[in-house]
Design a protein around this motif. Structure first.
Motif, PDB file in Angstrom:
ATOM      1  N   PHE A  65       0.817  -1.213   0.000  1.00 59.57           N
ATOM      2  CA  PHE A  65       0.000   0.000   0.000  1.00 59.57           C
ATOM      3  C   PHE A  65       0.854   1.268   0.000  1.00 59.57           C
ATOM      4  CE2 PHE A  65      -2.288  -3.423   2.150  1.00 59.57           C
ATOM      5  CZ  PHE A  65      -3.446  -3.493   1.377  1.00 59.57           C
ATOM      6  N   THR A  66       2.118   1.142  -0.360  1.00 57.13           N
ATOM      7  CA  THR A  66       3.033   2.279  -0.381  1.00 57.13           C
ATOM      8  C   THR A  66       3.495   2.558  -1.803  1.00 57.13           C
ATOM      9  OG1 THR A  66       3.813   1.764   1.851  1.00 57.13           O
ATOM     10  CG2 THR A  66       5.188   3.221   0.523  1.00 57.13           C
ATOM     11  N   ASP A  67       3.503   3.829  -2.191  1.00 56.59           N
ATOM     12  CA  ASP A  67       3.959   4.250  -3.522  1.00 56.59           C
ATOM     13  C   ASP A  67       5.132   5.209  -3.381  1.00 56.59           C
ATOM     14  OD1 ASP A  67       1.925   2.993  -5.262  1.00 56.59           O
ATOM     15  OD2 ASP A  67       0.540   4.334  -4.218  1.00 56.59           O
ATOM     16  N   ARG A  68       6.075   5.127  -4.303  1.00 55.33           N
ATOM     17  CA  ARG A  68       7.129   6.136  -4.413  1.00 55.33           C
ATOM     18  C   ARG A  68       6.633   7.209  -5.366  1.00 55.33           C
ATOM     19  NH1 ARG A  68      12.453   4.844  -2.905  1.00 55.33           N
ATOM     20  NH2 ARG A  68      12.908   6.946  -3.661  1.00 55.33           N
TER      21      ARG A  68
ATOM     22  N   ASN B 234       2.803  13.291  -8.369  1.00 56.85           N
ATOM     23  CA  ASN B 234       2.663  12.747  -9.717  1.00 56.85           C
ATOM     24  C   ASN B 234       1.759  11.519  -9.726  1.00 56.85           C
ATOM     25  OD1 ASN B 234       4.663  11.354  -8.252  1.00 56.85           O
ATOM     26  ND2 ASN B 234       5.533  10.496 -10.115  1.00 56.85           N
ATOM     27  N   ASN B 235       0.766  11.546 -10.560  1.00 54.45           N
ATOM     28  CA  ASN B 235      -0.213  10.485 -10.859  1.00 54.45           C
ATOM     29  C   ASN B 235      -0.750   9.737  -9.642  1.00 54.45           C
ATOM     30  OD1 ASN B 235       1.656   8.352 -10.210  1.00 54.45           O
ATOM     31  ND2 ASN B 235       2.539   8.479 -12.254  1.00 54.45           N
ATOM     32  N   VAL B 236      -0.830  10.391  -8.495  1.00 55.21           N
ATOM     33  CA  VAL B 236      -1.411   9.747  -7.313  1.00 55.21           C
ATOM     34  C   VAL B 236      -2.439  10.679  -6.691  1.00 55.21           C
ATOM     35  CG1 VAL B 236      -1.008   8.844  -5.011  1.00 55.21           C
ATOM     36  CG2 VAL B 236       0.642   8.379  -6.813  1.00 55.21           C
ATOM     37  N   ALA B 237      -3.682  10.251  -6.652  1.00 52.21           N
ATOM     38  CA  ALA B 237      -4.734  10.983  -5.941  1.00 52.21           C
ATOM     39  C   ALA B 237      -5.919  10.041  -5.803  1.00 52.21           C
ATOM     40  CB  ALA B 237      -5.135  12.232  -6.699  1.00 52.21           C
ATOM     41  N   SER B 238      -6.159   9.569  -4.599  1.00 52.64           N
ATOM     42  CA  SER B 238      -7.225   8.610  -4.369  1.00 52.64           C
ATOM     43  C   SER B 238      -7.809   8.824  -2.986  1.00 52.64           C
ATOM     44  CB  SER B 238      -6.687   7.181  -4.494  1.00 52.64           C
ATOM     45  OG  SER B 238      -7.622   6.236  -4.010  1.00 52.64           O
ATOM     46  N   ALA B 239      -9.110   8.586  -2.870  1.00 55.30           N
ATOM     47  CA  ALA B 239      -9.753   8.689  -1.564  1.00 55.30           C
ATOM     48  C   ALA B 239      -9.167   7.685  -0.579  1.00 55.30           C
ATOM     49  CB  ALA B 239     -11.255   8.466  -1.711  1.00 55.30           C
ATOM     50  N   ASN B 240      -8.506   6.660  -1.081  1.00 57.88           N
ATOM     51  CA  ASN B 240      -7.884   5.669  -0.203  1.00 57.88           C
ATOM     52  C   ASN B 240      -6.716   6.243   0.590  1.00 57.88           C
ATOM     53  OD1 ASN B 240      -9.658   3.695  -1.075  1.00 57.88           O
ATOM     54  ND2 ASN B 240      -8.237   2.829  -2.573  1.00 57.88           N
ATOM     55  N   HIS B 241      -6.224   7.415   0.193  1.00 61.02           N
ATOM     56  CA  HIS B 241      -5.089   8.017   0.892  1.00 61.02           C
ATOM     57  C   HIS B 241      -5.511   8.898   2.066  1.00 61.02           C
ATOM     58  CE1 HIS B 241      -3.061   7.060  -3.034  1.00 61.02           C
ATOM     59  NE2 HIS B 241      -2.197   6.582  -2.159  1.00 61.02           N
ATOM     60  N   VAL B 242      -6.811   9.128   2.256  1.00 57.04           N
ATOM     61  CA  VAL B 242      -7.272   9.855   3.437  1.00 57.04           C
ATOM     62  C   VAL B 242      -6.893   9.059   4.687  1.00 57.04           C
ATOM     63  CG1 VAL B 242      -9.280  10.741   4.664  1.00 57.04           C
ATOM     64  CG2 VAL B 242      -9.161  10.925   2.176  1.00 57.04           C
TER      65      VAL B 242
ATOM     66  N   LEU C 214      -5.295  14.670   5.545  1.00 54.96           N
ATOM     67  CA  LEU C 214      -6.616  14.965   6.075  1.00 54.96           C
ATOM     68  C   LEU C 214      -7.718  14.749   5.048  1.00 54.96           C
ATOM     69  CD1 LEU C 214      -5.805  18.227   8.088  1.00 54.96           C
ATOM     70  CD2 LEU C 214      -5.917  15.880   8.934  1.00 54.96           C
ATOM     71  N   SER C 215      -7.436  15.112   3.795  1.00 53.57           N
ATOM     72  CA  SER C 215      -8.456  14.983   2.757  1.00 53.57           C
ATOM     73  C   SER C 215      -7.789  14.953   1.385  1.00 53.57           C
ATOM     74  CB  SER C 215      -9.462  16.145   2.828  1.00 53.57           C
ATOM     75  OG  SER C 215      -8.809  17.389   2.571  1.00 53.57           O
ATOM     76  N   VAL C 216      -8.546  14.467   0.418  1.00 58.84           N
ATOM     77  CA  VAL C 216      -8.090  14.427  -0.972  1.00 58.84           C
ATOM     78  C   VAL C 216      -9.132  15.129  -1.821  1.00 58.84           C
ATOM     79  CG1 VAL C 216      -7.453  12.977  -2.932  1.00 58.84           C
ATOM     80  CG2 VAL C 216      -6.844  12.258  -0.614  1.00 58.84           C
ATOM     81  N   ASP C 217      -8.704  16.165  -2.558  1.00 62.46           N
ATOM     82  CA  ASP C 217      -9.604  16.930  -3.418  1.00 62.46           C
ATOM     83  C   ASP C 217      -9.000  16.981  -4.806  1.00 62.46           C
ATOM     84  OD1 ASP C 217     -11.431  18.597  -4.571  1.00 62.46           O
ATOM     85  OD2 ASP C 217     -10.809  20.396  -3.496  1.00 62.46           O
ATOM     86  N   ALA C 218      -9.626  16.248  -5.724  1.00 61.49           N
ATOM     87  CA  ALA C 218      -9.068  16.114  -7.084  1.00 61.49           C
ATOM     88  C   ALA C 218      -7.657  15.547  -6.970  1.00 61.49           C
ATOM     89  CB  ALA C 218      -9.103  17.451  -7.805  1.00 61.49           C
ATOM     90  N   ASN C 219      -6.641  16.306  -7.407  1.00 61.40           N
ATOM     91  CA  ASN C 219      -5.269  15.817  -7.318  1.00 61.40           C
ATOM     92  C   ASN C 219      -4.516  16.383  -6.121  1.00 61.40           C
ATOM     93  OD1 ASN C 219      -5.477  14.290  -9.689  1.00 61.40           O
ATOM     94  ND2 ASN C 219      -5.069  16.087 -10.955  1.00 61.40           N
TER      95      ASN C 219
ATOM     96  N   ASP D 101      -9.619   3.942   7.938  1.00 62.14           N
ATOM     97  CA  ASP D 101     -10.443   4.598   8.961  1.00 62.14           C
ATOM     98  C   ASP D 101     -10.691   3.693  10.166  1.00 62.14           C
ATOM     99  OD1 ASP D 101     -12.235   2.746   8.003  1.00 62.14           O
ATOM    100  OD2 ASP D 101     -13.655   4.215   7.193  1.00 62.14           O
ATOM    101  N   HIS D 102     -10.101   2.496  10.157  1.00 63.03           N
ATOM    102  CA  HIS D 102     -10.120   1.567  11.296  1.00 63.03           C
ATOM    103  C   HIS D 102     -11.517   1.056  11.643  1.00 63.03           C
ATOM    104  CE1 HIS D 102      -5.846   2.181  12.387  1.00 63.03           C
ATOM    105  NE2 HIS D 102      -6.049   3.388  11.907  1.00 63.03           N
ATOM    106  N   THR D 103     -12.439   1.076  10.684  1.00 61.71           N
ATOM    107  CA  THR D 103     -13.761   0.499  10.930  1.00 61.71           C
ATOM    108  C   THR D 103     -13.789  -0.936  10.411  1.00 61.71           C
ATOM    109  OG1 THR D 103     -14.653   1.266   8.808  1.00 61.71           O
ATOM    110  CG2 THR D 103     -14.848   2.759  10.706  1.00 61.71           C
ATOM    111  N   LEU D 104     -14.691  -1.731  10.978  1.00 61.45           N
ATOM    112  CA  LEU D 104     -14.810  -3.125  10.563  1.00 61.45           C
ATOM    113  C   LEU D 104     -15.260  -3.226   9.106  1.00 61.45           C
ATOM    114  CD1 LEU D 104     -14.769  -6.125  11.250  1.00 61.45           C
ATOM    115  CD2 LEU D 104     -17.111  -5.905  12.095  1.00 61.45           C
TER     116      LEU D 104
END
Length: 271
Positions: free
Chosen positions: A159-162, A178-186, A205-210, A235-238
């Motif tokens: 789950f780690t990108d350079r 560069n080429n990384v922007a996803s809601a998964n990174h919140v 804290l948040s991801v907005d577009a890129n 987010d540590h939820t089940l």
């Protein structure tokens, strides 16, 4: 061993050292000239001075604090706000300015730091603070394990990108990569591998577009193109653990345990 204050006139001064997590060590002294001992120059007329220190002989935590001026060359407001002094190790002691014999009387770490643009104050946490930590985990509806850490069972490499920095927005404290922007990174982490904030983890804290909004101020001098490591968040939820990672078997929480609100409910008649 040198015994201090065993004579009417004693050539003693206070010294203190700060060991930042980025490898920088700073030394200060209350003497009127710099003192060099233990492999470190302790600067006179320092930008930081210790406040009252309370030492105890029992297991209760010792207390201490430091005050300082943001105008001093070695203590910059930008470095404080960038988190370079967070959780830094600190030692405070007494030194004989003639023989340079010294003794450490307090050791711990910097805790909460407050500043008002002209000066700052910081609390110190002694080594006894570990005795106040819970030795068994408390119940919680969310997972207590660090994402990809002990107990989680997932591999951080997966789950780690350079990445590399492509743009800065200092007003909103956000970055573009560069080429990384996803809601998964919140709730994830960003760590620069070069530049003035090398190695310091930034929370996302948040991801907005890129754009990724960070949880601590970013240094304006970080150059475009700086390499970094970007790890996804959780987010540590089940629900997330089961649906996104298929890792519910390692969930470290009690999502179905009744909370305190159950004790406050009133009985209701079925009629």
């Amino acid at each position: 061993m040198r015994v201090f204050f065993d004579r009417e006139l004693d050539a003693t001064a206070t010294f203190w050292r700060i060991f930042r997590q980025d490898g920088i060590a700073l030394g200060f002294t209350s003497h009127d000239r710099d003192l060099v001992f233990a492999g470190l120059r302790h600067r006179a007329a320092p930008g930081m001075v210790p406040a009252a220190i309370r030492m105890t002989s029992d297991l209760s935590e010792d207390s201490a604090g430091v005050d300082g001026a943001l105008s001093h060359d070695s203590i910059k407001g930008s470095e404080l706000s960038a988190g370079l002094f967070d959780r830094a190790a600190i030692e405070i002691g007494i030194v004989d300015w003639e023989t340079l014999e010294h003794h450490t009387i307090y050791s711990g770490a910097l805790g909460r730091i407050e500043d008002d643009s002209r000066g700052f104050s910081a609390e110190l946490k002694s080594a006894k603070q570990v005795l106040e930590q819970d030795i068994v985990p408390r119940t919680s509806p969310t997972c207590r394990a660090f994402f990809c850490g002990p107990g989680c069972g997932l591999s951080a490499n997966k789950f780690t990108d350079r990445v590399a920095l492509t743009a800065l927005d200092l007003d909103l404290n956000r970055v573009q990569l560069n080429n990384v922007a996803s809601a998964n990174h919140v709730d994830g982490k960003l760590r620069f591998l070069n530049g003035p904030q090398t190695g310091k983890p930034f929370g996302i804290l948040s991801v907005d577009a890129n754009w990724l909004t960070l949880d601590r101020p970013i240094d304006a001098s970080v150059p475009i193109g700086t390499p970094a490591e970007l790890i996804e968040g959780c987010d540590h939820t089940l629900t997330t653990c089961a649906s996104r990672f298929s890792n519910a078997v390692n969930f470290r929480g009690e999502p179905f345990l009744p909370g305190n609100d159950l004790l406050a409910r009133y009985g209701q008649s079925s009629g």
